[in-house]
Scaffold this motif. Structure first.
Motif, mmCIF file in Angstrom:
data_model
loop_
_atom_site.group_PDB
_atom_site.id
_atom_site.type_symbol
_atom_site.label_atom_id
_atom_site.label_comp_id
_atom_site.label_asym_id
_atom_site.label_seq_id
_atom_site.Cartn_x
_atom_site.Cartn_y
_atom_site.Cartn_z
ATOM 1 N N THR A 339 45.275 28.596 -58.603
ATOM 2 C CA THR A 339 45.179 27.260 -58.386
ATOM 3 C C THR A 339 44.341 26.624 -59.607
ATOM 4 O OG1 THR A 339 44.761 27.293 -56.077
ATOM 5 C CG2 THR A 339 43.633 25.633 -57.067
ATOM 6 N N PRO A 341 41.599 25.003 -61.867
ATOM 7 C CA PRO A 341 40.439 24.897 -61.489
ATOM 8 C C PRO A 341 39.959 23.435 -61.908
ATOM 9 C CG PRO A 341 40.219 26.220 -63.311
ATOM 10 C CD PRO A 341 41.662 26.188 -62.908
ATOM 11 N N ASP A 377 37.403 27.748 -58.251
ATOM 12 C CA ASP A 377 38.177 26.599 -58.195
ATOM 13 C C ASP A 377 37.762 25.410 -58.994
ATOM 14 O OD1 ASP A 377 40.206 27.638 -56.581
ATOM 15 O OD2 ASP A 377 39.673 27.030 -54.818
#
Length: 453
Positions: A339, A341, A377
């Motif tokens: 993912t 960030p 994240d």
């Protein structure tokens, strides 16, 4: 057999087998489903080019197959076949994206024609998508990232300059993306289908520059076992980009000037002039105008290159683009499956407060280090502080309290303009873009009757 796949969906075995026989006979690959549920499961497993589906089936009907097919594979075409044709269902099927609606019993030749046309549309749509992806990935205008006023102006300038077949000098600090600007001009120009040749003037010796640019004949020097074309020949019909042109030795400046004037090159060790046709884009981080005054750069070459000038803004001049650029670099360098960030507001603030002497190139390096530092994240201020080495840095909660008001900014701007024109109000109103009455009122309001006070 070609590689186009057609999925046949019908809950009646005889109808399904007959349709499969017709399609297979035309040389297409077939997939068969006994109901809507089986068809949707099959669509989830592999890409299909065309779906021929019955409308009325137990469980999930043809309309559901149509909807799921379009959602899973947007390029797929769907033909709905039914023995209970009505105007309402035909309209609904077309509204949901069906290519056609066929009533039973159908004529085989008519169905063959529909299948052929539907597959043609499918393949055309896929080709358009591939071309669009290629344009998106290769087009410099998409890679020039930023929403600041300076970047909007830069993109507008690039679009205008790209259509003019003249020399362009791109000025800017190191790391501001001068080569990207040059590539974008080439890609948007009428010469885009020909080569873009980039040459860094600061990394070769004078001898190597001559052989690289102009080419050489066999035996021209030790190691020249066979003749070789130079970069200027190889760029025929295209664009040559001279990066860091200010580093070009004076003797090579003379030779390059001659090429630009005569549009001819001569191989090292050769005696025959070769006509060439290319556009010249050059970039520098130096003030070439000043270099001509000191004798470090030939003025005649400078004016030959400086037909049009583009200034690549430093990152410190467009700080509002820093969050957008940082996210771009985080996404670019994030590991597959990770993912990307996001920046916390305080991390964003810290990144925007830095000066970036290395400009965009430095910001990209910082983004790569943030990916290593931040395992979650969200990029927090401590991650930025670690990258910058600011272990004692604490974020300012609300820097807006320290910002000057619009009134203060206007007052200061008017004061600076009046100082610049030495109190000449006629000259000041032209710079400020207001009339004399408005200027007089503002001078009185801000107590600027004596600008030197």
């Amino acid at each position: 057999m070609n590689n186009l796949k057609i999925l046949i969906v019908d809950d009646e075995p005889i109808a399904r087998e007959n349709l499969e026989h017709i399609i297979a006979k035309e040389g297409y690959q077939t997939r068969v489903a006994r109901d809507g549920e089986e068809a949707i499961n099959l669509l989830k497993q592999e890409e299909i080019n065309l779906v021929l589906t019955d409308l009325c089936m137990k469980g999930r009907d043809g309309m559901e197959v149509l909807g799921e097919a379009k959602q899973l594979w947007p390029d797929v075409e769907v033909v709905v076949i039914t023995g209970h044709a009505t105007v309402d269902t035909a309209v609904e099927a077309m509204r949901r994206g069906a290519y056609d609606y066929v009533a039973k019993p159908f004529k085989i030749n008519e169905l063959r024609m529909i299948v052929e046309k539907a597959l043609e549309k499918n393949q055309l749509r896929k080709q358009i998508n591939v071309l669009r992806q290629q344009v998106d990935s290769h087009s410099g205008s998409r890679r020039i990232i930023g929403q600041s006023a300076k970047m909007h102006a830069l993109r507008e300038t690039i679009h205008q300059v790209s259509q003019l077949d003249c020399n362009v000098l791109i000025q800017g600090e190191t790391g501001t993306g001068k080569e990207l600007i040059a590539r974008t001009i080439h890609e948007l120009s009428p010469r885009s289908k020909k080569r873009f040749v980039a040459f860094n003037c600061g990394v070769f010796t004078e001898e190597l520059i001559a052989s690289e640019l102009f080419g050489y004949e066999q035996g021209a020097f030790t190691g020249a076992s066979k003749a070789k074309k130079g970069l200027l020949e190889m760029a025929e019909g295209g664009t040559v980009f001279f990066d860091e042109v200010g580093e070009l030795p004076l003797s090579m400046q003379v030779k390059l000037l001659r090429v630009l004037q005569e549009r001819k090159v001569m191989h090292v060790g050769g005696n025959q002039e070769i006509p060439v046709d290319f556009r010249v884009l050059a970039a520098t981080n130096k003030d070439l105008k000043r270099e001509t005054e000191t004798g470090d750069f030939r003025s005649d070459l400078f004016y030959r290159l400086d037909v049009l000038t583009i200034n690549a803004p430093a990152l410190s001049e467009r700080r509002e683009d820093i969050p957008l650029l940082t996210h771009h670099f985080l996404a670019k360098h994030a590991a597959t499956g990770r993912t990307v960030p996001r920046l916390s507001s305080e991390a964003e603030q810290r990144l925007m407060s830095y000066e970036y002497p290395g400009n965009i190139r430095e910001l990209e390096n910082i983004a790569q280090r943030l990916l290593i530092t931040c395992e979650g994240d969200v990029v927090a201020p401590q991650h930025v502080a670690t990258v910058f080495g600011d272990t004692d840095w604490t974020p300012v909660r609300d820097t807006r309290e320290q910002w000057p008001t619009l009134v203060e900014q206007e007052k200061q701007y008017i004061l600076e303009v009046l100082d610049e024109v030495e109190g000449n109000k006629s000259a000041a109103v032209k710079i400020l873009g207001i009339d004399r009455v408005s200027l007089w009122r503002k001078i009185k309001r801000y107590g600027l009757e004596n600008p030197d006070a």
